[in-house]
Design a protein around this motif. Sequence first.
Motif, PDB file in Angstrom:
ATOM      1  N   ARG A   1      -0.177  12.370  -6.506  1.00  0.00           N
ATOM      2  CA  ARG A   1      -1.589  12.510  -6.872  1.00  0.00           C
ATOM      3  C   ARG A   1      -1.762  13.426  -8.079  1.00  0.00           C
ATOM      4  O   ARG A   1      -2.606  13.179  -8.933  1.00  0.00           O
TER       5      ARG A   1
ATOM      6  N   THR B   1       0.837  -1.208   0.000  1.00  0.00           N
ATOM      7  CA  THR B   1       0.000   0.000   0.000  1.00  0.00           C
ATOM      8  C   THR B   1       0.869   1.253   0.000  1.00  0.00           C
ATOM      9  O   THR B   1       0.597   2.216  -0.730  1.00  0.00           O
TER      10      THR B   1
ATOM     11  N   SER C   1       2.248   1.780  -3.473  1.00  0.00           N
ATOM     12  CA  SER C   1       1.235   2.226  -4.430  1.00  0.00           C
ATOM     13  C   SER C   1       0.913   3.701  -4.246  1.00  0.00           C
ATOM     14  O   SER C   1       0.625   4.414  -5.221  1.00  0.00           O
TER      15      SER C   1
ATOM     16  N   ALA D   1       6.846  -5.204  -9.462  1.00  0.00           N
ATOM     17  CA  ALA D   1       5.727  -5.630  -8.625  1.00  0.00           C
ATOM     18  C   ALA D   1       5.999  -7.000  -8.010  1.00  0.00           C
ATOM     19  O   ALA D   1       6.807  -7.779  -8.516  1.00  0.00           O
TER      20      ALA D   1
ATOM     21  N   GLY E   1       1.286  12.037 -11.183  1.00  0.00           N
ATOM     22  CA  GLY E   1       1.499  10.598 -11.195  1.00  0.00           C
ATOM     23  C   GLY E   1       2.130  10.071 -12.471  1.00  0.00           C
ATOM     24  O   GLY E   1       3.094   9.295 -12.428  1.00  0.00           O
ATOM     25  N   ALA E   2       1.612  10.476 -13.622  1.00  0.00           N
ATOM     26  CA  ALA E   2       2.122   9.965 -14.901  1.00  0.00           C
ATOM     27  C   ALA E   2       3.579  10.381 -15.109  1.00  0.00           C
ATOM     28  O   ALA E   2       4.418   9.561 -15.516  1.00  0.00           O
TER      29      ALA E   2
ATOM     30  N   ARG F   1       5.856   8.431 -12.677  1.00  0.00           N
ATOM     31  CA  ARG F   1       6.072   7.023 -13.026  1.00  0.00           C
ATOM     32  C   ARG F   1       7.032   6.860 -14.200  1.00  0.00           C
ATOM     33  O   ARG F   1       7.577   5.774 -14.410  1.00  0.00           O
TER      34      ARG F   1
ATOM     35  N   LEU G   1       3.784   5.707  -5.818  1.00  0.00           N
ATOM     36  CA  LEU G   1       3.696   5.698  -7.282  1.00  0.00           C
ATOM     37  C   LEU G   1       2.489   6.477  -7.810  1.00  0.00           C
ATOM     38  O   LEU G   1       2.345   6.652  -9.024  1.00  0.00           O
ATOM     39  N   GLY G   2       1.607   6.935  -6.929  1.00  0.00           N
ATOM     40  CA  GLY G   2       0.413   7.647  -7.376  1.00  0.00           C
ATOM     41  C   GLY G   2      -0.688   6.734  -7.862  1.00  0.00           C
ATOM     42  O   GLY G   2      -1.638   7.185  -8.508  1.00  0.00           O
ATOM     43  N   LEU G   3      -0.599   5.439  -7.564  1.00  0.00           N
ATOM     44  CA  LEU G   3      -1.631   4.491  -7.984  1.00  0.00           C
ATOM     45  C   LEU G   3      -2.795   4.485  -7.002  1.00  0.00           C
ATOM     46  O   LEU G   3      -3.897   4.052  -7.356  1.00  0.00           O
ATOM     47  N   ARG G   4      -2.548   4.925  -5.787  1.00  0.00           N
ATOM     48  CA  ARG G   4      -3.582   5.141  -4.788  1.00  0.00           C
ATOM     49  C   ARG G   4      -3.360   6.508  -4.162  1.00  0.00           C
ATOM     50  O   ARG G   4      -2.224   6.958  -4.045  1.00  0.00           O
TER      51      ARG G   4
END
Length: 298
Positions: free
Chosen positions: A57, A33, A36, A71, A60-61, A64, A39-42
């Motif tokens: 937030r 968690t 994630s 993973a 994010g793109a 990354r 990485l801005g995935l959550r």
Amino acid sequence: MVFGTHRALDSLDVEVQPGVTGLVGANGAGKTTFMSIVLGLRAATEGSVTVLGKDPRRDGAELRSLVGFGAERNVFPDDMPASDFVKHLTEVRGVPRSEAKSRSSDALWLVGLGEERFRPLGTMSTGQRQRVKLAQAIAADPSLILLDEPTDGLDPAQRDEILALIRQVSTEFGIDIMLSSHLLEEVERVCDSVVAIDAGRLIAQGRLVDLVGDLSGVSVELVDGSDGLVAASAVVAALRSLGMDVEFDGERPRFEVDGPGPERVVDAVRDVVASEGAQLRRIEPRRRRLEDLFEAAT
């Protein structure tokens, strides 16, 4: 970070140091968690996160494209050759197609898969797949690499090889790496710093040498053999009679001795070993382990 009524991360205040950082904790502690969110995935339920000067937030793109990620789960297209897989993910991170091909090849050679780079991923072993994950994480020349349980499923020899590669990538290419693991011993071997969490809460962070350091005593190992345990028992009894605190399990000719400072303990151990006619194989400063840190904090 809250999922329904479950609080996965709670008031985590972390500053990651340069070099190789171990994100440690038991399975379910919140390590994945945390990654994630980085990485801005959550999106974190509360608080703020800054990674390489960017807000995951909002950026994010872009973030990354600067971060390599391996993973935990092995989600691979089985029919795709490793070279095409690494090249594709390198292009996704913004590297031109012509350059991505050479970078993917270089990365696969670096991790020991140069001659296997055209093999379909579905035919590769667990160890080879872990190497592919590392290759795709480094191919785009990132500023930071996140690796989630990079030694999962590997035997001891394969684990040693992956850890050596991680150390090599950080040292030779100057890339900061955070790896998550529930195996404290491997973190002690390869990491410069540690972020330790338990049930979503931070219990320790900082340079490994500062967190574990040297204790006041020494670790002692006598020469093994038919008389090794007998000699160890005699030495332990003599040291205890001198007021030393000795930890000895009675199963191996090894024990740990605490007393009034390492130098005085070493002198006492050498004198007793000689007087008992035992043979000394190794004596070194006793070091606290990450396991001790966890036990004290939890």
